[in-house]
Write an enzyme that holds these catalytic residues in place. Structure first.
Site, PDB file in Angstrom:
ATOM      1  N   GLY A  70       2.272   2.308  10.741  1.00  0.00           N
ATOM      2  CA  GLY A  70       3.251   3.387  10.627  1.00  0.00           C
ATOM      3  C   GLY A  70       3.926   3.742  11.947  1.00  0.00           C
ATOM      4  CE  LYS A  85      -0.106   3.369   4.747  1.00  0.00           C
ATOM      5  NZ  LYS A  85      -0.084   3.500   6.185  1.00  0.00           N
ATOM      6  CB  SER A 132       4.920  -1.816  11.961  1.00  0.00           C
ATOM      7  OG  SER A 132       4.517  -0.482  12.221  1.00  0.00           O
ATOM      8  CD  GLU A 178      -2.921   5.713   6.574  1.00  0.00           C
ATOM      9  OE1 GLU A 178      -2.865   5.777   5.335  1.00  0.00           O
ATOM     10  OE2 GLU A 178      -2.011   5.215   7.271  1.00  0.00           O
ATOM     11  CG  HIS A 204      -5.866   2.155   4.918  1.00  0.00           C
ATOM     12  ND1 HIS A 204      -5.428   3.112   5.807  1.00  0.00           N
ATOM     13  CD2 HIS A 204      -4.881   1.233   4.835  1.00  0.00           C
ATOM     14  CE1 HIS A 204      -4.219   2.772   6.230  1.00  0.00           C
ATOM     15  NE2 HIS A 204      -3.865   1.644   5.659  1.00  0.00           N
ATOM     16  CG  ASN A 249      -1.706   1.238   1.411  1.00  0.00           C
ATOM     17  OD1 ASN A 249      -1.809   2.045   0.485  1.00  0.00           O
ATOM     18  ND2 ASN A 249      -2.273   1.415   2.592  1.00  0.00           N
ATOM     19  CD  GLU A 255      -3.733  -2.360   7.113  1.00  0.00           C
ATOM     20  OE1 GLU A 255      -2.573  -2.543   6.715  1.00  0.00           O
ATOM     21  OE2 GLU A 255      -4.418  -1.389   6.786  1.00  0.00           O
TER      22      GLU A 255
HETATM   23  P1  PGA Z   1       2.649   0.331   7.646  1.00  0.00           P
HETATM   24  O1  PGA Z   1       1.200   0.560   6.979  1.00  0.00           O
HETATM   25  O2  PGA Z   1       3.173  -0.965   7.076  1.00  0.00           O
HETATM   26  O3  PGA Z   1       3.453   1.520   7.215  1.00  0.00           O
HETATM   27  O4  PGA Z   1       2.445   0.253   9.115  1.00  0.00           O
HETATM   28  C1  PGA Z   1       0.313  -0.500   6.766  1.00  0.00           C
HETATM   29  C2  PGA Z   1      -0.959   0.002   6.155  1.00  0.00           C
HETATM   30  O5  PGA Z   1      -1.404   1.095   6.525  1.00  0.00           O
HETATM   31  O6  PGA Z   1      -1.549  -0.654   5.285  1.00  0.00           O
END
Ligand code: PGA
Length: 231
Positions: free
Chosen positions: A162, A8, A192, A92, A90, A6, A156
């Protein structure tokens, strides 16, 4: 086993082309691989990965095929580009753009109806986990979804996204088992994921792959995660 990157809001068309052309030649082991570039880079990614098994996914998709929905993109538009699937819901999107369980459900169902594969994201926040509400939250988020051959769920935990704070394999397994008891679909872990922790996470019986954010932006680490997952 699916490993999806992903991106982003990273990698414009030029960078996406460079990354995907290099990805073609990378050693990814024996797993299904997908990348999820921002909308403006999808065409470039599809072109650069043509003729490979690597799938290109969008990061979101509106439920209507067209209409007065400023800023949105539809499934037929994505399919016309050669996009294979989409992430939906997601954290976010939920956190920063007000997406609700009902809106997520609408997006998931219509994307599936219109022929896209879907990675639907669920997961609890840190406050919810600390309050002992993880199961309630997952049950609520999943209650609006229906199993489908083209649906994958990504668990997640928001506190792991993140932050460098990965869920332990035990925490991931417990949540994945719950998700699978509620919805019979493959479940990816996200939050992560790194080359160093990918193998032990995907070794859990109910972990069917990973949705990788930050570590998917670096070709070497993304390829290392794919190889770790393929063992
Ligand atoms: P990350 O993000 O691996 O940077 O923690 C995962 C995600 O948001 O899909």
């Amino acid at each position: 086993m699916l490993i999806a990157g992903n991106w982003k809001m990273f990698n414009g068309p030029r960078e996406a082309g460079v990354f995907c052309r290099a990805l073609r030649d990378a050693d990814l082991g024996d797993v299904d691989v997908a990348v999820c570039p921002p909308y403006v880079s999808l065409a470039e990614a599809v072109q650069a990965l043509a003729g490979t098994e690597i799938g290109v996914f969008a990061q979101n998709c509106h439920w209507e095929p067209e209409g007065a929905f400023t800023g949105e993109v539809s499934a037929p538009m994505l399919l016309e580009l050669g996009v294979y699937g989409t992430i939906v819901g997601h954290s976010e999107r939920r956190q920063f753009f007000g997406e609700t369980d009902e809106g997520v459900a609408r997006r998931v169902e219509s994307a599936l109806d219109q022929g896209l594969q879907v990675i639907a994201c669920v997961g609890e926040t840190e406050a919810e986990r600390e309050a002992g509400e993880t199961e309630t939250v997952l049950r609520r988020q999943l209650s609006v979804l229906n199993a489908d051959d083209n649906l994958v769920v990504a668990y997640e935990p928001v506190w792991a996204i993140g932050t460098g704070k990965t869920a332990t394999p035990e925490i991931a397994q417990e949540a994945h088992a719950l998700v699978k008891s509620l919805l019979d679909v493959p479940v990816l872990y996200g939050g992560s994921v790194r080359p160093e922790n990918a193998a032990e996470l995907v070794a859990q019986p109910d972990v069917d792959g990973a949705l990788v954010g930050g570590a998917s932006l670096d070709l070497e680490s993304f390829a290392a995660i794919c190889r770790a997952a393929s063992q």
